[in-house]
Each structure stands twice: as C-alpha cells, then as structure tokens.
Design a protein around this motif. Structure first.
Motif, short mmCIF file in Angstrom:
data_model
loop_
_atom_site.label_atom_id
_atom_site.label_comp_id
_atom_site.label_asym_id
_atom_site.label_seq_id
_atom_site.Cartn_x
_atom_site.Cartn_y
_atom_site.Cartn_z
N UNK A 153 0.77 -1.00 -0.12
CA UNK A 153 -0.15 0.02 -0.03
C UNK A 153 0.96 1.20 -0.10
N UNK A 154 0.48 2.08 -0.93
CA UNK A 154 1.46 3.37 -1.04
C UNK A 154 1.00 4.32 -0.08
N UNK A 155 -0.29 4.45 0.30
CA UNK A 155 -0.81 5.64 1.23
C UNK A 155 -0.11 5.50 2.54
N UNK A 156 -0.15 6.50 3.26
CA UNK A 156 0.45 6.48 4.66
C UNK A 156 -0.80 5.92 5.49
N UNK A 157 -0.20 5.24 6.51
CA UNK A 157 -1.32 4.48 7.26
C UNK A 157 -1.43 3.19 6.85
N UNK A 158 -1.59 3.01 5.42
CA UNK A 158 -1.75 1.44 5.02
C UNK A 158 -3.20 1.19 5.25
N UNK A 159 -3.52 -0.08 5.35
CA UNK A 159 -4.70 -0.59 5.93
C UNK A 159 -4.71 -1.34 7.05
N UNK A 160 -4.91 -0.88 8.19
CA UNK A 160 -4.89 -1.71 9.59
C UNK A 160 -6.11 -1.91 10.09
N UNK A 161 -6.39 -3.23 10.46
CA UNK A 161 -7.54 -3.77 10.82
C UNK A 161 -7.42 -3.90 12.24
N UNK A 162 -8.54 -3.92 13.38
CA UNK A 162 -8.56 -4.21 14.68
C UNK A 162 -9.55 -5.27 14.88
N UNK A 163 -9.07 -6.05 15.84
CA UNK A 163 -9.83 -7.12 16.30
C UNK A 163 -9.60 -7.23 17.83
N UNK A 164 -10.38 -6.54 18.44
CA UNK A 164 -10.17 -6.31 20.01
C UNK A 164 -8.82 -5.53 20.19
N UNK A 165 -8.00 -5.95 21.16
CA UNK A 165 -6.73 -5.20 21.23
C UNK A 165 -5.89 -5.69 20.17
N UNK A 166 -5.85 -6.44 19.08
CA UNK A 166 -4.91 -6.58 18.09
C UNK A 166 -5.33 -5.99 16.75
N UNK A 167 -4.04 -5.64 16.14
CA UNK A 167 -4.13 -4.97 14.66
C UNK A 167 -3.50 -6.16 13.83
N UNK A 168 -3.81 -5.90 12.69
CA UNK A 168 -3.49 -6.77 11.60
C UNK A 168 -3.61 -5.92 10.19
N UNK A 169 -2.92 -6.49 9.29
CA UNK A 169 -3.08 -5.96 8.01
C UNK A 169 -1.56 -5.59 7.31
N UNK A 170 -1.55 -4.44 6.70
CA UNK A 170 -0.44 -3.99 6.00
C UNK A 170 -0.40 -2.32 6.30
N UNK A 171 0.75 -2.15 6.66
CA UNK A 171 1.20 -0.52 6.85
C UNK A 171 1.46 0.15 5.67
N UNK A 172 1.46 1.56 5.44
CA UNK A 172 1.96 2.00 4.16
C UNK A 172 3.26 2.18 4.07
N UNK A 173 3.92 2.31 2.80
CA UNK A 173 5.18 2.47 2.57
C UNK A 173 5.78 3.55 3.32
N UNK A 174 5.27 4.97 3.28
CA UNK A 174 5.70 6.04 3.88
C UNK A 174 5.91 5.47 5.44
N UNK A 175 5.03 4.73 6.11
CA UNK A 175 5.27 4.44 7.33
C UNK A 175 6.60 3.44 7.68
N UNK A 176 6.78 2.50 6.51
CA UNK A 176 7.62 1.57 6.62
C UNK A 176 9.35 2.36 6.40
N UNK A 177 9.04 3.38 5.45
CA UNK A 177 10.32 4.11 5.22
C UNK A 177 10.57 4.99 6.43
#
Length: 228
Positions: A153-177
């Motif tokens: 995902x190119x956008x900042x923040x990516x696409x993060x899902x939540x299940x209770x206190x857990x997160x999952x998904x893919x963060x964004x390229x700007x965040x990884x950099x």
C-alpha cells in the motif's frame, strides 16, 4: 551474500511481465525465504525459511497440499500442511548463516516473523509482510546493510484492521520508510499491491520520490539480484 528476488507480487490478481511471481528470496543459490511459487523449488535450495503461512508466501496453502520438500524447512509456528517443519524460536544457524527471528505484527490468526540473516560480517533484514514492528524488536534488528520489505500500500497508514486489542494488515510504504530507513542505507521494496500495476513506470518513480536523505530506495522486479 547474493540475494535474488524471485517474486515481487502481493496476493492480488494484477500481474505484469517481470512482476508476476509471488514472494521468494534466494540467498547464494541455497537458502530460500518464502515459497510463493512452486517453481521456486526448481532452483534446488538446500533449506527454506517461511515468514508466515499466507498462500502468496507458501503456495501449498492455497492448494491445501502437504508440503514435504525433503530438505530442512523452518517457520514461526506449526502448520497442519507441514509435518516436518522445524520451528524457529530463537537465534539459530542454518547452512552457515546466522538467523535472527524478529516478531512482526501482520496476520490476524497467524504468527509472523521477519529475519535478520548474517554472513561474513554482512547483515540483511527480510521483513515479510508488516502491519507494525514494535520498538523493542526494532532495537533487536540493529544496523543492517540492506532491508527487503513490502510495498502493498502506497498511502500513509496503509490498511490496518482491528480485532479487540490486536491489529493486523499492511502498513503504508511511507510508514515503513520512516521506521526502517534509520536502520539501513538501502531499502528494497517488493510484494507490490494493486496501486503499483496501474502504471509501473510511474509507480517506480513514486517509490524513488519517497527516498529519504541517506537511504537508497530500490524497486524490485522478478529476478533482481543484489550483492551485499
């Protein structure tokens, strides 16, 4: 170390020449990290390490076939399709490489590891897929010569899902950099998402435009080789 990017397509339908294979990284023609395509086994690796068991990193999961390649293979947790899997839980040596597993937040119901691979004074970090890496684990990585990470995902923040206190998904390229560039002078991006295939040349330019001072960004393609 010589690293070959065997595949750089994420779990998507989009495809293009030089960008069609799913994830796989071959080190010195003998150590394979992830097996996104069955054809990767034709390279005759001597050992395999899995970051996690999604089908674009472990092709047999999609087919629901037992995977028993006849060579040592390692991963972060047991899997019903891998009767002979060896579990990595701490630093270990495989084929003369020092392997340091780094916990990575990614999947809702699967354990995920990135790996620092060390040989002859050189250090490379393979992140696998990333929703987040905790600060304590970033410290475990330390300074490395190269990081190979994802570009879903190119956008900042990516696409993060939540299940209770857990997160999952893919963060964004700007965040990884932002979190990874302080650790290495070179970042290779692979595991492209749909955004990349809309206009590949412009997408590579976009990646390069995000290059921070002091860190080189390298867009991967199937078959890219780099020496460390």
């Amino acid at each position: 170390m010589e690293i070959e990017i065997l595949g750089c397509r994420g779990k998507i339908k989009a495809s293009a020449p030089k960008y069609k294979n799913h994830s796989g990284f071959l080190i010195d023609e003998k150590l394979l990290i992830d097996v996104g395509e069955e054809a990767f086994l034709e390279r005759k690796p001597r050992a395999i390490i899995f970051t996690h068991f999604h089908p674009d990193h472990a092709y047999f999961v999609f087919k629901e076939e037992t995977f028993s390649p006849g060579i040592p293979h390692y991963g972060p947790e047991p899997h019903p399709l891998l009767p002979n899997l060896r579990i990595i839980s701490a630093k270990t040596e495989i084929l003369g490489y020092r392997i340091i597993p780094i916990p990575v937040i990614h999947a809702k119901n699967l354990k995920s590891f990135g790996y620092v691979v060390e040989k002859d004074g050189k250090r490379v970090f393979f992140t696998g897929d990333v929703a987040w890496i905790e600060k304590a684990h970033l410290k475990e990585i330390g300074q490395v010569d190269l990081i190979i990470t994802e570009a879903t995902l190119i956008q900042k923040g990516g696409r993060i899902n939540r299940s209770g206190d857990k997160i999952y998904g893919h963060t964004g390229i700007p965040d990884l950099i932002r979190i990874l560039s302080p650790l290495s002078p070179k970042l290779i991006f692979t595991h492209y998402g749909v955004w990349f295939y809309k206009n590949i040349d412009k997408s590579k330019e976009k990646l390069k435009s995000l290059e921070p001072q002091g860190t080189k960004i390298i867009p991967a393609f199937d078959g890219l080789k780099i020496k460390v």
